[in-house]
Design an enzyme around this catalytic site. Sequence first.
Site, PDB file in Angstrom:
ATOM      1  N   GLY A   1       0.829  -1.213   0.000  1.00  0.00           N
ATOM      2  CA  GLY A   1       0.000   0.000   0.000  1.00  0.00           C
ATOM      3  C   GLY A   1       0.854   1.250   0.000  1.00  0.00           C
TER       4      GLY A   1
ATOM      5  CB  VAL B   1       0.721  10.178   1.230  1.00  0.00           C
ATOM      6  CG1 VAL B   1      -0.489  10.294   2.122  1.00  0.00           C
ATOM      7  CG2 VAL B   1       1.798  11.131   1.704  1.00  0.00           C
TER       8      VAL B   1
ATOM      9  N   GLY C   1       1.893   5.075   3.580  1.00  0.00           N
ATOM     10  CA  GLY C   1       2.724   3.889   3.318  1.00  0.00           C
ATOM     11  C   GLY C   1       4.103   4.293   2.817  1.00  0.00           C
TER      12      GLY C   1
ATOM     13  CB  VAL D   1      -4.634  -1.459   2.206  1.00  0.00           C
ATOM     14  CG1 VAL D   1      -3.383  -1.906   1.466  1.00  0.00           C
ATOM     15  CG2 VAL D   1      -5.054  -2.527   3.224  1.00  0.00           C
TER      16      VAL D   1
ATOM     17  CB  SER E   1      -1.324   9.026  15.503  1.00  0.00           C
ATOM     18  OG  SER E   1      -1.746  10.377  15.477  1.00  0.00           O
TER      19      SER E   1
ATOM     20  N   GLY F   1      -0.051  11.832  10.841  1.00  0.00           N
ATOM     21  CA  GLY F   1      -0.219  12.311   9.471  1.00  0.00           C
ATOM     22  C   GLY F   1       1.021  12.019   8.636  1.00  0.00           C
TER      23      GLY F   1
ATOM     24  CE  LYS G   1      -4.235   7.045  14.772  1.00  0.00           C
ATOM     25  NZ  LYS G   1      -5.188   7.400  13.793  1.00  0.00           N
TER      26      LYS G   1
ATOM     27  CG  HIS H   1      -4.840   9.444  18.842  1.00  0.00           C
ATOM     28  ND1 HIS H   1      -5.188   9.862  17.571  1.00  0.00           N
ATOM     29  CD2 HIS H   1      -3.766  10.192  19.182  1.00  0.00           C
ATOM     30  CE1 HIS H   1      -4.370  10.813  17.172  1.00  0.00           C
ATOM     31  NE2 HIS H   1      -3.492  11.029  18.126  1.00  0.00           N
ATOM     32  CG  ASN H   2      -8.158   8.903  15.082  1.00  0.00           C
ATOM     33  OD1 ASN H   2      -7.007   8.947  15.508  1.00  0.00           O
ATOM     34  ND2 ASN H   2      -8.432   8.645  13.817  1.00  0.00           N
TER      35      ASN H   2
ATOM     36  CD  GLU I   1      -7.084  13.620  14.894  1.00  0.00           C
ATOM     37  OE1 GLU I   1      -6.204  12.758  15.125  1.00  0.00           O
ATOM     38  OE2 GLU I   1      -7.598  13.749  13.758  1.00  0.00           O
TER      39      GLU I   1
ATOM     40  CG  HIS J   1     -39.172  -0.314  34.717  1.00  0.00           C
ATOM     41  ND1 HIS J   1     -38.978  -1.408  33.900  1.00  0.00           N
ATOM     42  CD2 HIS J   1     -39.973   0.531  34.029  1.00  0.00           C
ATOM     43  CE1 HIS J   1     -39.628  -1.216  32.754  1.00  0.00           C
ATOM     44  NE2 HIS J   1     -40.244  -0.040  32.811  1.00  0.00           N
TER      45      HIS J   1
HETATM   46  C1  6PG Z   1      -3.719  10.686  12.932  1.00  0.00           C
HETATM   47  C2  6PG Z   1      -5.051  11.132  12.402  1.00  0.00           C
HETATM   48  C3  6PG Z   1      -5.417  10.374  11.178  1.00  0.00           C
HETATM   49  C4  6PG Z   1      -6.487  11.043  10.343  1.00  0.00           C
HETATM   50  C5  6PG Z   1      -7.799  11.183  11.054  1.00  0.00           C
HETATM   51  C6  6PG Z   1      -8.672  12.211  10.417  1.00  0.00           C
HETATM   52  O1  6PG Z   1      -3.730  10.248  14.068  1.00  0.00           O
HETATM   53  O2  6PG Z   1      -2.733  10.792  12.230  1.00  0.00           O
HETATM   54  O3  6PG Z   1      -6.029  10.903  13.378  1.00  0.00           O
HETATM   55  O4  6PG Z   1      -5.715   9.058  11.539  1.00  0.00           O
HETATM   56  O5  6PG Z   1      -6.033  12.281   9.935  1.00  0.00           O
HETATM   57  O6  6PG Z   1      -8.396   9.926  11.019  1.00  0.00           O
HETATM   58  O7  6PG Z   1      -9.931  11.902  10.769  1.00  0.00           O
HETATM   59  P1  6PG Z   1     -11.207  12.592  10.192  1.00  0.00           P
HETATM   60  O8  6PG Z   1     -11.087  12.611   8.690  1.00  0.00           O
HETATM   61  O9  6PG Z   1     -12.314  11.706  10.663  1.00  0.00           O
HETATM   62  O10 6PG Z   1     -11.215  13.962  10.766  1.00  0.00           O
END
Ligand code: 6PG
Length: 481
Positions: free
Chosen positions: A9, A12, A14, A74, A128, A130, A182, A185-186, A189, A450
Amino acid sequence: MKANIGLIGLAVMGQNLVLNMNDHGFKVAVYNRTLRVVDEFLAGPAKNTQIVGTYSLEELVDSLESPRIVMLMVKAGDVVDQYIDKLVPLLAVGDIIVDGGNSLFTDTNRRTAALKEKNINYIGTGVSGGEEGARHGPSIMPGGNKAAWPTVKPIFQAISAQLNGDPCCEWVGDNGAGHYVKMVHNGIEYGDIQIICEAYQLLSEGLGLSADEMHSIFAEWNQGELRSYLIEITVNILAYKDEDGQPLVDKILDTAGQKGTGKWTGINALELGIPLTLIGESVFARCLSAQKSERVKATQVLPKRSKAFTGDKQVMINAIRDALYAAKIISYAQGFRLMREASKEYNFSINYGEIALMWRGGCIIRSQFLNDIKQAYNDNPELENLLLAGFFVDAMTRADEGWRIAVILAIELGIPTPAFSSALAYYDGYRTERLPANLLQAQRDYFGAHTYERTDKPRGEFFHTDWTGHGGKTASSTYSV
Ligand code: 6PG
């Protein structure tokens, strides 16, 4: 010489992980379904490296040293299953498949178990940070079959971000634990992004500040307890000018996208019965933003409040900063509380302190604040809720007043702050000894028999009252979610 690891895969993330591994002296063999991409990668970013291109899965597997490690970068979902099905007949006992995408943890649970039956070790790992992170040091959160960890550990820990000599990569736990963490984490985020956006709207719409003024405010905030990657990029975004010299941010359409990991976190919190209000509101705020044309129509029928701010701007700016900090603490307290429940429910054996450590560098939510969380778990690894740790008790006490002032401003001016407000409601609920659930239980017992427990009787004893005098004496069988 055979390759140390194979990667499938070459999108970017990968490509950048492969280049990162190569930089650290690992020999990587690569494969991509569209073969042309392999050639383009070798002739482009991978030129003059020891990266090896392969043009079939057989060739990829043959090029690897034993035990083989094949990493999938992937799209999450069926594609992962399809590659696993194709790889299994080519692999030998003890070989390892790693999924580095944003897979749903229940899929990873299932895949880990199914591959164990076939004597193939499976790892589902969060990655994580990017594009930049993948290239120069992501936060890596592996979980799955621990037998595979010693083999992949040297590679993953070498390529991950390093903070004070510690790699931002450690074994997270069994089965789908890596992808679970993860996912949370998101979710966090999503929450961090939402509260920054709420602060931004209070500053811009509430106090009438320009992008340049807000740039300075966020830059100042980034020097203190709020210091984080997401505040840092907000500072840069606010300073960025379009071709005409105007702030680009002002021209961006206000409809948010999302790929689903925040939603999964919210769904899981509902399933486990853990309040995750801030992240939930952050997902819904994105959904509401996406209903742009409906919102535009609504403004014609339901005009906005037209009150203007008249107080001391600096006092309010400080209050908004306090709201941002307090809401952030609530969000992490809720997220870590969720992981605690999940670890029990799914037998993940999650180490919370390690997670805080892994999130301090490399990932999108990296921040100074995670040091404080790490410290809280060092002091008490069994901490029930971060809000009970001394450091956070003090921080919340200090931020309390400003937080309320900021939310009152939002209410007065009609500026939506769903995350700030719902976090405050959670905080007040969490520290309320007696909630109105006594009345709630009475209502449930009234209309549906109940049953309820009593304050003057031991827990676990259930009572039913014939509230109307003509109801039955029989309680409905009690079941709880
Ligand atoms: C990371 C990011 C990555 C992605 C998000 C964006 O940890 O590098 O979280 O996994 O940029 O999934 O999520 P959305 O498109 O749902 O905002």
